[in-house]
Structures are given as C-alpha cells and as structure tokens.
Design a protein around this motif. Structure first.
Motif, short mmCIF file in Angstrom:
data_model
loop_
_atom_site.label_atom_id
_atom_site.label_comp_id
_atom_site.label_asym_id
_atom_site.label_seq_id
_atom_site.Cartn_x
_atom_site.Cartn_y
_atom_site.Cartn_z
N GLY A 53 0.67 -1.10 0.01
CA GLY A 53 0.07 0.19 -0.16
C GLY A 53 0.97 1.21 0.04
O GLY A 53 1.97 1.23 0.30
N CYS A 133 -3.19 1.53 4.69
CA CYS A 133 -4.77 1.16 4.53
C CYS A 133 -5.35 2.58 4.42
O CYS A 133 -4.88 3.57 5.22
CB CYS A 133 -5.32 0.36 5.42
N LEU A 148 -5.42 -5.94 7.97
CA LEU A 148 -3.91 -5.90 7.71
C LEU A 148 -3.13 -7.01 7.88
O LEU A 148 -1.95 -7.10 6.99
CB LEU A 148 -3.44 -4.95 8.90
N GLY A 235 -5.84 -5.37 12.94
CA GLY A 235 -5.91 -3.98 12.59
C GLY A 235 -6.09 -3.11 13.81
O GLY A 235 -5.00 -3.25 14.73
#
Length: 404
Positions: A53, A133, A148, A235
């Motif tokens: 990402g 993210c 994640l 996460g």
C-alpha cells in the motif's frame, strides 16, 4: 540488525530518475516535500511500503500564480505533485520502488519545477510488517479497521490521502498524527481558505488524538477529532468524537520494533523516550498543545536518524483576516525541527540535533523566541527483549548484575 532508520533528501527535476542507496532494505518510507524555490506553499506528505500500500496528500497555493487560490488533493500513490492551483488536474504522481539496497523514484511525467523530497526510511529485522490502508471517517463513534494481516505496534495517520479522496478541492487542509498505544498519541493539522473577505487560517495541536483538523471558520471549533482505542489482532480501532463531514484518511501501520510518542518542548533540551532511538519524526504547528484551534495556519514536519542526518519542511499561510494569504514553504537540512514565521518567512525557533542517548534525544535551540514552542514526536527503536525471571536469577547466582 534491529530496527534501522535513514533520513535523507531526494531532488526531483526534469531528466533525472533519483535512486537512493541505503545500508538496509527499507520496508516503509515516510516522505514529505516542497518546491526547491520557496515561492508559495506547495508540497505534500506520503507513505510507501514494500508492496503493501501507498498514499499521499498534496496541496498548492501561490500568490504569484493566483492570489487567494488554494487547492488540495490526495491519491493512492506515495508522491503527488500539485503544481498549479488553477489547474489541479495537471498534477502528476511518482512511484517508489523499494529494493534490497534502497529505493528509486519514477515520475509519470517530467517535473516542471524542482522538488525537494525528504524521507525517513524504516527497515531492519525488527520491523516485521508495514502496510498502508485508507478509509473514510464518515461518522462519530468507533470504527474498527481490519485486514492488515498483523497487529500493529504503531500507526501514523495522514488526512486527505488515499483512494477515496476523489477530485481536487479548494482550500488547504493538512493533518498528520501518530499513536504508539492509546496512552501515547499526538496529532497536528491546519486549514486555510481565502475569498474576497480575507483569509481564514487555523491550526490545531493535540495530545490524546491521532487525527485532528480545525474547522475553517471563525467559530474556534474542531472539524475532526479521532483517537486510537486499540491495536487489534488484524488491525486497529479508532473513536471519532468530532466530525462535521466525511474525511479520507490514510494510515501507515507498523509491526515490530519499539516506539515512543509524545510532546517535546523547546524549553527542555532533553526528550526522554525510554530507549536509544534509531531515528524520529518531529511535527506540529509550533505552538503548545491545546483542546481548541488557534488562528495560525502552519505545519512543520522534520526528523533525524542516528547518523545525525536531519531535515525539516514547514508550510504556512498568513493568519486569519490577512489578504492576500501569502502562502509559504521552507526546507532545511540543518534542523530536525523548526518553526517558520508565517508573516516574514523567517524563524520563530530552530533546533539542532545535540545527542542521541541511551534513553533520550537532545536538541539545542540556537534560534528561539519568547513564546512556548512544542512539537509532537514519534521515536523509532529496536525491540526491547526483556529478560525472564529465571534468567535474572541465574545471572545473580553467578554473582552477576542486571546492569552488566
């Protein structure tokens, strides 16, 4: 190898594809930039990872081009160059390619201006995972973010960034924050808007929040306040207590290593963090942390690594009521953090890295006015391997000391 940090700067210009050589393989980059020629306030902040990402936010305001025209945008790219507030669609992007010995930058078209891109590269055996993210804060209350693939150790936030931003928008809205745990978080942000009635510029700096943005109005209210509640197995969870409209946000999550987050002050030479830092990011409006915004539009972001490489960029506009807004930016490779004067373009405060100690880092302030000046920080270090009771007893039975 522990956790490795490198601070550096890349110059982007036509005909050059920069490549940075490092002593380790980077897993993540924090990038921030401005034009080499300091006219106007053009720049941005971005995150890059090794295939997990990327995101950025960029802005531009230049009275020489169009007085009072301010513009911002975000993208799912690590670098976004927003050059002309009158033509936001002419912005372009650059990709970061990480490899075993550093990284390279590849722009999708030739830059019209020269840009100075500061970076803090993170890697080493202790940094097990890194991912970016993006999400939209669209309601108050708790928001759980998952997917994640790991439990974060720290999180850095960037407002107005990522895939959900959409089209460019008028005005400046810049926000950066970080959290190492619910008890350690800090965030800063500023907004600016200009019209025939003058400039509105407001800044905020808070503890106990990972994302803040003041409302771009004279009311003195916050537009966004969100804090970290927990790092979860897959996460993290945020709690938003103030939100007037939906806001895209990108999060760089890191797992492994040790982190300390807090507020430092120009009145105290030493900032205690509990471990020897491999490097740090320093950020803020240059004012003290308060629960309410102030009539100052400024954000400063800098950092250092253990080899004493430093650098900082400041972006600002004039305070509320001024016309034209006189947007400014300033880059330095001499200071890990400095506070630009929004009126003159000079300095209210400028630091120098003094020492990187066993449990702290120290700054000196050769330039400092009479007002209190604070900065947020996140310090990066190797994981601390705490010895077990059995190991401590075995050492003591041999006549050893825990301080050996």
């Amino acid at each position: 190898m522990g956790l490795e940090v490198a601070k550096g700067i890349v110059r982007l210009e036509a005909g050059i594809t920069p490549a940075e050589r490092l002593d380790f393989r980077p897993r993540a980059l924090v990038l921030w930039w401005c034009r080499e020629q300091s006219a106007g306030c053009a720049g941005g902040i971005g995150f890059a990872t090794d295939g997990a990402g990327q995101a950025s936010a960029a802005w531009v305001a230049d009275d020489g081009m169009a007085p009072g025209v301010l513009s911002r945008w975000g993208a799912e790219a690590p670098l976004l160059f927003h050059e002309d507030p009158r033509a936001p669609d002419a912005s372009y992007r650059a990709q970061i390619r990480l490899d075993g010995h550093g990284f390279s930058v590849d722009c999708d078209r030739e830059p019209e201006y020269r840009w100075l891109v500061h970076y803090l590269a993170l890697g080493g055996s202790d940094l097990r995972s890194a991912a970016v993210c993006d999400l939209v804060l669209d309601r108050t209350g708790r928001t759980a973010v998952s997917g994640l693939g790991f439990q974060p150790s720290t999180a850095l936030t960037l407002l107005g960034a990522g895939s959900a931003v959409g089209v460019p928008r008028s005005g400046l809205a810049v926000g950066f924050g970080v959290a190492a745990r619910p008890s350690e978080q800090a965030a800063s942000g500023f907004v600016a808007q200009a019209d025939a009635g003058g400039t509105i510029a407001r800044g905020a700096q808070c503890t106990d929040a990972v994302a803040v943005l003041p409302a771009c109005e004279p009311s003195g209210e916050m537009d966004v306040v969100s804090r970290l509640v927990s790092f979860d197995r897959d996460g993290f969870t945020l709690e938003t207590t103030r939100l007037t409209s939906g806001l895209p946000i990108a999060v760089l999550a890191l797992a492994g290593g040790d982190y300390a987050v807090g507020m430092g002050s120009a009145s105290s030479k030493t900032t205690a963090i509990g471990f020897r830092p491999a490097g740090a990011l320093l950020f803020g409006t240059g004012l003290t942390a308060t629960a309410r915004p102030r009539d100052i539009g400024r954000l400063c972001l800098g950092g250092f690594s253990r080899d004493r490489s430093v650098g900082c960029v400041s972006w600002s506009t004039l305070r509320r009521g001024a016309w034209p807004p006189e947007p400014r930016s300033r880059s330095t490779t001499d200071a890990p953090f400095e506070v630009m004067d929004t009126t003159s373009g000079g300095l209210h405060a400028g630091s120098r890295l003094s020492t990187v100690g066993r449990r702290r880092f120290s700054l000196t302030w050769p330039i400092r006015d009479r007002f209190p000046r604070q900065f947020g920080y996140v310090a990066f270090g190797p994981e601390r391997h705490r010895s077990r009771l059995r190991d401590r007893l075995r050492l003591l039975s041999r006549g050893g000391s825990q301080r050996e």
